[in-house]
Design a protein around this motif. Structure first.
Motif, PDB file in Angstrom:
ATOM      1  N   LEU A  84      41.838  26.728  42.684  1.00  0.00           N
ATOM      2  CA  LEU A  84      41.030  27.309  43.758  1.00  0.00           C
ATOM      3  C   LEU A  84      41.881  28.139  44.721  1.00  0.00           C
ATOM      4  O   LEU A  84      41.419  29.150  45.252  1.00  0.00           O
ATOM      5  N   ARG A  85      43.121  27.694  44.916  1.00  0.00           N
ATOM      6  CA  ARG A  85      44.018  28.463  45.783  1.00  0.00           C
ATOM      7  C   ARG A  85      44.227  29.850  45.172  1.00  0.00           C
ATOM      8  O   ARG A  85      44.172  30.871  45.870  1.00  0.00           O
ATOM      9  N   TRP A  88      41.107  31.928  45.633  1.00  0.00           N
ATOM     10  CA  TRP A  88      40.982  32.468  46.993  1.00  0.00           C
ATOM     11  C   TRP A  88      41.931  33.653  47.196  1.00  0.00           C
ATOM     12  O   TRP A  88      41.566  34.655  47.796  1.00  0.00           O
ATOM     13  N   LYS A  89      43.138  33.511  46.668  1.00  0.00           N
ATOM     14  CA  LYS A  89      44.111  34.595  46.827  1.00  0.00           C
ATOM     15  C   LYS A  89      43.569  35.866  46.153  1.00  0.00           C
ATOM     16  O   LYS A  89      43.590  36.948  46.745  1.00  0.00           O
ATOM     17  N   TYR A  92      40.847  37.464  48.228  1.00  0.00           N
ATOM     18  CA  TYR A  92      41.343  38.244  49.373  1.00  0.00           C
ATOM     19  C   TYR A  92      41.857  39.596  48.909  1.00  0.00           C
ATOM     20  O   TYR A  92      41.614  40.622  49.542  1.00  0.00           O
ATOM     21  N   LEU A  93      42.585  39.582  47.785  1.00  0.00           N
ATOM     22  CA  LEU A  93      43.182  40.826  47.303  1.00  0.00           C
ATOM     23  C   LEU A  93      42.123  41.791  46.768  1.00  0.00           C
ATOM     24  O   LEU A  93      42.327  42.995  46.744  1.00  0.00           O
ATOM     25  N   THR A  95      38.972  42.011  47.959  1.00  0.00           N
ATOM     26  CA  THR A  95      37.936  42.323  48.946  1.00  0.00           C
ATOM     27  C   THR A  95      38.404  43.463  49.847  1.00  0.00           C
ATOM     28  O   THR A  95      39.506  43.403  50.389  1.00  0.00           O
ATOM     29  N   VAL A 101      35.222  37.626  52.911  1.00  0.00           N
ATOM     30  CA  VAL A 101      35.852  37.245  51.644  1.00  0.00           C
ATOM     31  C   VAL A 101      35.118  36.045  51.052  1.00  0.00           C
ATOM     32  O   VAL A 101      34.906  35.035  51.725  1.00  0.00           O
ATOM     33  N   LEU A 103      34.641  33.627  47.272  1.00  0.00           N
ATOM     34  CA  LEU A 103      35.144  33.375  45.934  1.00  0.00           C
ATOM     35  C   LEU A 103      34.281  34.144  44.931  1.00  0.00           C
ATOM     36  O   LEU A 103      33.084  34.337  45.157  1.00  0.00           O
ATOM     37  N   GLU A 105      32.750  33.632  42.090  1.00  0.00           N
ATOM     38  CA  GLU A 105      31.461  33.138  41.580  1.00  0.00           C
ATOM     39  C   GLU A 105      30.423  32.989  42.682  1.00  0.00           C
ATOM     40  O   GLU A 105      29.258  32.801  42.399  1.00  0.00           O
ATOM     41  N   GLU A 106      30.891  33.083  43.951  1.00  0.00           N
ATOM     42  CA  GLU A 106      29.939  32.940  45.029  1.00  0.00           C
ATOM     43  C   GLU A 106      29.499  34.278  45.596  1.00  0.00           C
ATOM     44  O   GLU A 106      28.575  34.349  46.386  1.00  0.00           O
TER      45      GLU A 106
END
Lengths: 112, 209
Positions: A84-85, A88-89, A92-93, A95, A101, A103, A105-106
Motif C-alpha cells: 500500500l505504501r 500511495w507513492k 502521488y507521482l 496525480t 490524491v 489510490l 483502485e479508488e
C-alpha cells in the motif's frame, strides 16, 4: 524556551501517527502501559546511536513501534503495508499537482 | 494544498513516514478497524481543545481556594475529573506542590508520559533524550538552562512519570498577586511552570522562562 506558541504537532504525519495509535488503543487493540513499554524500548534502542531531539526522530520511533506491534498482532502485515505504501507513492507521482490524491483502485470511486 | 511553484508535474511526494502511515490507515480502514473521521476528531481535540489552559485553570483555582487545593493534593484524579479534565493519559494524576523548601520537576525517563487532559501533548524538549536523561541526573543544571535558579536550600525533587501515574506541578503563587481573581491568576500559569522547568509568571510581567 521562547514565548512564541509552538504548534502541537510540528508535522502533519506526527499528528496522524499519534491519532492512529490513540484510536487503536481506544478500540482495545493494546493497552497504554503496553504501548509505553514498547515505545520506550524503541527509543532506548535508537538513542544508543545518537541523542534523539524529540521531534522527527521521536515520531519515527513511534511509527516503527506501531508498525511492529500491528504486524505482530496480525492487524497489519508488513508485506501488505509495503504494498500500500508503494501504491500511495505511485498515486502521488501520477496525480497532477494540486489535484486530490487517491489510490488507483479508488480513483473515480465513492471515496471522497 | 496548492502553492506557487508551477513546475511540479505531479503532487509533492510526502515524506516516507507519511506514506507508511497512509498505508497503515488504508489497510486498517479497509479492515474496518479504523474510522478516518475518528482520527480527524482526535487530532482536532489535541490541537485545539486540550492544552495547558486546563492545567492553568486547576492551578489558579488551587491558589484561590484552600479547600480545593487540599482536596487536589489528596486526590488529584477525582478533583480534576469534577472539572471535566479526564480521559486518555489522565487515569491517575498526582499533583505535587512547590514550596520554599521543595521544587518539583516532572520527567518521563521511559518515553514521554504526560498528563494529557491537563497539559495536552508534550513539547519537543520534554521528549528529547537530553531532557529525559539529564532531568534525573542533573536537575539543577537542566533548570539553569531553562533560566531557573533556585536558592541553595531549596531541594529539587524529580518525579518520573509512567503510563500509570502522571504528575502535575503546582507552582508557587507569585508575590504581589493578593488581589487577583482566578481568571487573572490563570494567565500567570505557564505550561513549563506545571512541568517544573519554570516558575509562574509575576503580575508585573516578569516572564518565567
Amino acid at each position: 524556551m521562547s514565548g512564541a506558541p509552538e504548534p502541537v504537532f510540528s508535522e502533519p504525519w506526527h499528528a496522524q501517527v499519534f491519532a492512529l495509535t490513540v484510536h487503536l488503543n481506544d478500540a482495545g487493540h493494546f493497552s497504554w502501559p503496553e504501548w509505553a513499554q514498547r515505545f520506550g524500548a524503541t527509543l532506548k534502542r535508537h538513542g544508543l546511536a545518537k541523542d534523539l531531539d524529540g521531534g522527527d526522530d521521536y515520531f519515527s520511533a513511534w511509527l516503527e513501534t506501531l508498525e511492529a506491534l500491528l504486524s505482530e498482532r496480525d492487524l497489519a502485515r508488513a508485506d501488505q503495508v509495503a504494498e500500500l505504501r508503494a501504491a500511495w507513492k505511485a498515486a502521488y507521482l501520477a496525480t497532477p499537482h494540486g489535484a486530490p490524491v487517491h489510490l488507483a483502485e479508488e480513483r473515480g470511486g465513492g471515496q471522497g | 494544498m496548492p502553492h506557487d511553484h508551477s513546475d511540479h508535474p505531479h503532487s509533492l511526494l510526502p515524506p516516507d513516514p507519511a506514506l507508511r502511515i497512509k498505508a497503515l490507515e488504508t489497510l486498517l480502514t479497509r479492515k474496518g478497524l479504523v474510522d478516518p473521521a475518528a482520527l480527524d476528531a482526535i487530532i482536532d481535540t489535541y490541537e485545539t481543545k486540550i492544552g495547558p489552559q486546563n492545567g492553568a485553570h486547576v492551578v489558579a483555582r488551587a491558589w484561590s481556594d484552600p479547600a480545593f487545593k487540599a482536596a487536589l493534593l489528596e486526590d488529584a484524579t477525582a478533583v480534576v475529573r469534577a472539572l471535566g479534565y479526564y480521559g486518555r493519559q489522565g487515569e491517575h494524576m498526582v499533583v505535587v506542590e512547590n514550596t520554599e523548601d521543595v521544587h518539583n520537576m516532572v520527567v518521563c525517563t521511559l518515553c514521554s508520559c504526560y498528563p494529557w487532559p491537563l497539559l495536552g501533548i508534550p513539547p519537543g524538549w520534554y521528549k528529547s533524550d537530553a531532557y529525559r536523561a539529564r532531568a534525573v541526573r542533573a536537575p539543577r543544571a537542566v533548570l539553569a538552562e531553562f533560566g531557573v535558579t533556585l536558592p541553595r536550600e531549596t531541594a529539587v525533587r524529580v518525579w518520573d512519570s509512567t503510563a500509570e501515574v502522571r504528575y502535575l506541578v503546582l507552582p508557587q503563587r507569585p508575590d504581589g498577586t493578593e488581589g487577583l481573581d482566578e481568571t487573572a491568576l490563570k494567565g500567570l500559569v505557564t505550561r513549563d511552570s506545571m512541568i517544573g522547568t519554570a516558575l509562574a509568571r509575576r503580575p508585573d510581567g516578569a516572564a518565567a522562562p
